[in-house]
Design a protein around this motif. Structure first.
Motif, PDB file in Angstrom:
ATOM      1  N   ARG A  34       0.821  -1.209   0.000  1.00 47.75           N
ATOM      2  CA  ARG A  34       0.000   0.000   0.000  1.00 47.75           C
ATOM      3  C   ARG A  34       0.852   1.256   0.000  1.00 47.75           C
ATOM      4  NH1 ARG A  34      -4.092  -2.567   4.445  1.00 47.75           N
ATOM      5  NH2 ARG A  34      -5.390  -3.766   2.975  1.00 47.75           N
ATOM      6  N   ALA A  35       2.032   1.176   0.640  1.00 48.39           N
ATOM      7  CA  ALA A  35       2.936   2.322   0.624  1.00 48.39           C
ATOM      8  C   ALA A  35       3.436   2.611  -0.783  1.00 48.39           C
ATOM      9  CB  ALA A  35       4.115   2.065   1.562  1.00 48.39           C
ATOM     10  N   VAL A  36       3.608   1.540  -1.578  1.00 45.15           N
ATOM     11  CA  VAL A  36       4.099   1.691  -2.950  1.00 45.15           C
ATOM     12  C   VAL A  36       2.980   2.050  -3.917  1.00 45.15           C
ATOM     13  CG1 VAL A  36       5.214   0.505  -4.884  1.00 45.15           C
ATOM     14  CG2 VAL A  36       6.041   0.147  -2.552  1.00 45.15           C
ATOM     15  N   THR A  37       1.863   1.323  -3.839  1.00 50.41           N
ATOM     16  CA  THR A  37       0.804   1.475  -4.839  1.00 50.41           C
ATOM     17  C   THR A  37      -0.304   2.423  -4.419  1.00 50.41           C
ATOM     18  OG1 THR A  37      -0.533  -0.368  -4.002  1.00 50.41           O
ATOM     19  CG2 THR A  37       1.230  -0.903  -5.558  1.00 50.41           C
ATOM     20  N   GLY A  38      -0.514   2.570  -3.097  1.00 55.01           N
ATOM     21  CA  GLY A  38      -1.589   3.437  -2.626  1.00 55.01           C
ATOM     22  C   GLY A  38      -2.963   2.819  -2.702  1.00 55.01           C
ATOM     23  N   PHE A  58       0.877  -9.922 -13.939  1.00 53.69           N
ATOM     24  CA  PHE A  58      -0.015  -8.826 -13.585  1.00 53.69           C
ATOM     25  C   PHE A  58      -1.312  -9.309 -12.940  1.00 53.69           C
ATOM     26  CE2 PHE A  58      -2.689  -5.044 -14.521  1.00 53.69           C
ATOM     27  CZ  PHE A  58      -1.870  -4.093 -13.941  1.00 53.69           C
ATOM     28  N   HIS A  59      -1.620 -10.615 -13.018  1.00 50.71           N
ATOM     29  CA  HIS A  59      -2.859 -11.104 -12.407  1.00 50.71           C
ATOM     30  C   HIS A  59      -2.883 -10.844 -10.906  1.00 50.71           C
ATOM     31  CE1 HIS A  59      -0.104 -14.506 -11.733  1.00 50.71           C
ATOM     32  NE2 HIS A  59      -0.865 -14.792 -10.684  1.00 50.71           N
ATOM     33  N   ARG A  60      -1.702 -10.702 -10.281  1.00 51.16           N
ATOM     34  CA  ARG A  60      -1.646 -10.413  -8.859  1.00 51.16           C
ATOM     35  C   ARG A  60      -2.161  -9.019  -8.530  1.00 51.16           C
ATOM     36  NH1 ARG A  60       3.053 -13.132 -10.161  1.00 51.16           N
ATOM     37  NH2 ARG A  60       3.396 -15.099  -9.066  1.00 51.16           N
ATOM     38  N   PHE A  61      -2.336  -8.190  -9.554  1.00 50.79           N
ATOM     39  CA  PHE A  61      -2.758  -6.811  -9.307  1.00 50.79           C
ATOM     40  C   PHE A  61      -4.001  -6.441 -10.104  1.00 50.79           C
ATOM     41  CE2 PHE A  61       1.708  -7.002  -8.212  1.00 50.79           C
ATOM     42  CZ  PHE A  61       1.711  -6.395  -6.962  1.00 50.79           C
ATOM     43  N   PHE A  62      -4.783  -7.440 -10.527  1.00 49.02           N
ATOM     44  CA  PHE A  62      -6.039  -7.145 -11.210  1.00 49.02           C
ATOM     45  C   PHE A  62      -6.914  -6.217 -10.366  1.00 49.02           C
ATOM     46  CE2 PHE A  62      -6.357 -11.130 -14.127  1.00 49.02           C
ATOM     47  CZ  PHE A  62      -5.543 -10.495 -15.049  1.00 49.02           C
ATOM     48  N   GLU A 103      -9.038  -0.741  -9.104  1.00 51.44           N
ATOM     49  CA  GLU A 103      -9.203   0.357  -8.156  1.00 51.44           C
ATOM     50  C   GLU A 103      -8.671   1.658  -8.748  1.00 51.44           C
ATOM     51  OE1 GLU A 103      -8.789   0.282  -3.497  1.00 51.44           O
ATOM     52  OE2 GLU A 103      -6.852   0.752  -4.394  1.00 51.44           O
ATOM     53  N   THR A 104      -7.530   1.584  -9.465  1.00 47.21           N
ATOM     54  CA  THR A 104      -7.002   2.793 -10.097  1.00 47.21           C
ATOM     55  C   THR A 104      -7.931   3.304 -11.190  1.00 47.21           C
ATOM     56  OG1 THR A 104      -5.725   1.603 -11.790  1.00 47.21           O
ATOM     57  CG2 THR A 104      -4.646   2.000  -9.676  1.00 47.21           C
ATOM     58  N   GLU A 105      -8.765   2.415 -11.760  1.00 49.55           N
ATOM     59  CA  GLU A 105      -9.726   2.806 -12.775  1.00 49.55           C
ATOM     60  C   GLU A 105     -11.001   3.396 -12.168  1.00 49.55           C
ATOM     61  OE1 GLU A 105      -9.422   1.836 -16.591  1.00 49.55           O
ATOM     62  OE2 GLU A 105      -7.536   2.440 -15.659  1.00 49.55           O
ATOM     63  N   GLY A 106     -11.070   3.432 -10.833  1.00 54.65           N
ATOM     64  CA  GLY A 106     -12.218   4.016 -10.162  1.00 54.65           C
ATOM     65  C   GLY A 106     -13.420   3.101 -10.064  1.00 54.65           C
ATOM     66  N   LEU A 118       5.239  -5.948  -8.323  1.00 53.61           N
ATOM     67  CA  LEU A 118       4.875  -4.724  -7.613  1.00 53.61           C
ATOM     68  C   LEU A 118       5.551  -3.515  -8.259  1.00 53.61           C
ATOM     69  CD1 LEU A 118       3.456  -3.445  -5.150  1.00 53.61           C
ATOM     70  CD2 LEU A 118       5.555  -3.848  -3.853  1.00 53.61           C
ATOM     71  N   PHE A 119       6.804  -3.685  -8.652  1.00 52.74           N
ATOM     72  CA  PHE A 119       7.514  -2.597  -9.325  1.00 52.74           C
ATOM     73  C   PHE A 119       6.862  -2.275 -10.666  1.00 52.74           C
ATOM     74  CE2 PHE A 119      11.069  -1.407 -12.247  1.00 52.74           C
ATOM     75  CZ  PHE A 119      11.298  -0.146 -11.737  1.00 52.74           C
ATOM     76  N   TYR A 120       6.500  -3.323 -11.414  1.00 52.64           N
ATOM     77  CA  TYR A 120       5.831  -3.122 -12.696  1.00 52.64           C
ATOM     78  C   TYR A 120       4.491  -2.400 -12.510  1.00 52.64           C
ATOM     79  CZ  TYR A 120       9.108  -6.393 -14.888  1.00 52.64           C
ATOM     80  OH  TYR A 120      10.228  -7.010 -15.366  1.00 52.64           O
ATOM     81  N   PHE A 121       3.751  -2.814 -11.484  1.00 53.65           N
ATOM     82  CA  PHE A 121       2.453  -2.192 -11.244  1.00 53.65           C
ATOM     83  C   PHE A 121       2.619  -0.728 -10.860  1.00 53.65           C
ATOM     84  CE2 PHE A 121      -1.092  -1.083  -8.373  1.00 53.65           C
ATOM     85  CZ  PHE A 121      -2.127  -1.202  -9.284  1.00 53.65           C
ATOM     86  N   TYR A 122       3.642  -0.437 -10.082  1.00 52.56           N
ATOM     87  CA  TYR A 122       3.920   0.958  -9.708  1.00 52.56           C
ATOM     88  C   TYR A 122       4.184   1.802 -10.949  1.00 52.56           C
ATOM     89  CZ  TYR A 122       6.383   5.015  -7.897  1.00 52.56           C
ATOM     90  OH  TYR A 122       6.785   6.305  -7.628  1.00 52.56           O
ATOM     91  N   LEU A 123       4.975   1.261 -11.862  1.00 52.90           N
ATOM     92  CA  LEU A 123       5.270   2.002 -13.085  1.00 52.90           C
ATOM     93  C   LEU A 123       4.017   2.161 -13.951  1.00 52.90           C
ATOM     94  CD1 LEU A 123       8.733   0.561 -14.171  1.00 52.90           C
ATOM     95  CD2 LEU A 123       8.242   2.716 -13.028  1.00 52.90           C
ATOM     96  N   TYR A 124       3.186   1.110 -13.960  1.00 54.10           N
ATOM     97  CA  TYR A 124       1.957   1.212 -14.764  1.00 54.10           C
ATOM     98  C   TYR A 124       1.015   2.248 -14.189  1.00 54.10           C
ATOM     99  CZ  TYR A 124      -2.244   0.112 -17.300  1.00 54.10           C
ATOM    100  OH  TYR A 124      -3.351   0.213 -18.087  1.00 54.10           O
ATOM    101  N   LYS A 125       0.860   2.232 -12.888  1.00 52.80           N
ATOM    102  CA  LYS A 125      -0.056   3.181 -12.249  1.00 52.80           C
ATOM    103  C   LYS A 125       0.406   4.612 -12.459  1.00 52.80           C
ATOM    104  CE  LYS A 125      -2.351   4.128  -7.859  1.00 52.80           C
ATOM    105  NZ  LYS A 125      -2.478   3.741  -6.426  1.00 52.80           N
TER     106      LYS A 125
END
Length: 319
Positions: A163-167, A194-198, A203-206, A239-246
């Protein structure tokens, strides 16, 4: 499903629940799961038949090296709602899910694993929550009381770090047993992991979301494809990839972030003071910038016209 409210005598409110005529697609990747696919398909059919909705079952054979695909082909004769998509090579869960999303014809989507650790019997409860609270997705969470203390502590620490990384605010961002109101990921073409962050992505899409809780069972056949160390290493990378995507824009702060990571790594390289010269620091900065760009362009962003998988066979064949 709709929920109607009706007042009766003594102001008693009765709730009548009934299901719309809506098609559901259940997607499950299977890699070397020859012992689990039959009970999986049978269980899904039992549950969806009780609900009384039209159902399509898509099992994606993710390049299995055992008899998973052959067993699934046999099952299509008994279960007309079953379609098997066989990939040419093992590409991982994310890509297997992607193939399922791309070929799904249902208005609503259910994703789950093929190991039967999570029971399809919870799908009706997920549907009820989705429609009752007008949510976009509902995911399944393992009962917290069933988790051993050491895993509770490890999970809590991991969630704080994530949560600290992705929010994100999701309770269980890694759940893959999910009910979607519509085919959210069709054509997205994400890469493996990326399935770990579906859930975090949605959530980022609202999108609005909720969850239900239930027990997780031990697999009856086969072995798990993940080890604790392997899951940790891959999870950190994802997690790093998801951070960059977000954070899609490649700004100065991101280059500094990547540079700092490279520089910290260099401190542990046994090469003496030369590693920390101005020339080497400049090279690290260039590598950090290049690395951030490559990840953005090739790993997570949607690649139009390019699928991350190749189909070996679809059974029964589609016209």
């Amino acid at each position: 499903m709709k929920i109607n409210e009706r007042k009766c005598q003594n102001n008693l409110i009765l709730y009548f629940v009934y299901y719309d005529h809506m098609k559901y697609t259940v997607i499950a990747p299977a890699y070397n799961e020859e012992g689990n696919v039959e009970p999986l398909v049978r269980r899904i059919c039992e549950v969806m038949d009780k609900i009384g909705v039209e159902t399509e079952i898509l099992i994606v054979d993710d390049g299995s090296t055992d008899l998973t695909f052959a067993r699934l082909k046999q099952l299509t004769g008994e279960f007309p709602s079953l379609t098997v998509i066989s990939l040419e090579e093992n590409r991982g869960q994310t890509v297997a899910y992607q193939a399922g999303f791309d070929f799904a014809t249902g208005e609503r989507i259910v994703t789950m694993d093929a190991d039967l650790e999570k029971d399809p019997a919870f799908i009706p409860e997920m549907i009820e929550k989705l429609d009752g609270q007008q949510l976009d997705i509902v995911y399944f969470r393992k009962l917290y009381k069933d988790v051993p203390l050491i895993r509770k502590l490890a999970s809590r620490a991991a969630n704080i770090f994530r949560r600290a990384v992705t929010g994100d605010k999701a309770v269980d961002v890694g759940s893959t047993f999910i009910l979607y109101r519509w085919n959210i990921f069709k054509g997205r073409n994400f890469a493996s992991g990326f399935h770990r962050f579906f859930i975090g992505f949605m959530e980022t899409e609202g999108l609005s979301m909720g969850y239900i809780e239930g027990p997780v069972y031990k697999r009856a056949h086969g072995e798990t494809k993940y080890t604790t160390l392997g899951r940790l290493k891959q999870g950190l990378l994802d997690l790093f990839y998801f951070y960059l995507y977000k954070n899609r824009k490649i700004g100065l702060y991101k280059i500094i972030f990547a540079l700092s990571a490279f520089f910290i790594i260099s401190l542990f390289i046994p090469a003496g003071a030369q590693v920390r010269t101005a020339v080497n620091i400049f090279m690290l900065a260039a590598l950090a910038s290049l690395g951030a760009g490559i990840v953005h362009v090739s790993h997570l962003l949607v690649q139009s016209g390019r699928l991350p998988y190749k189909i070996r066979e679809i059974w029964p064949p589609r016209s």
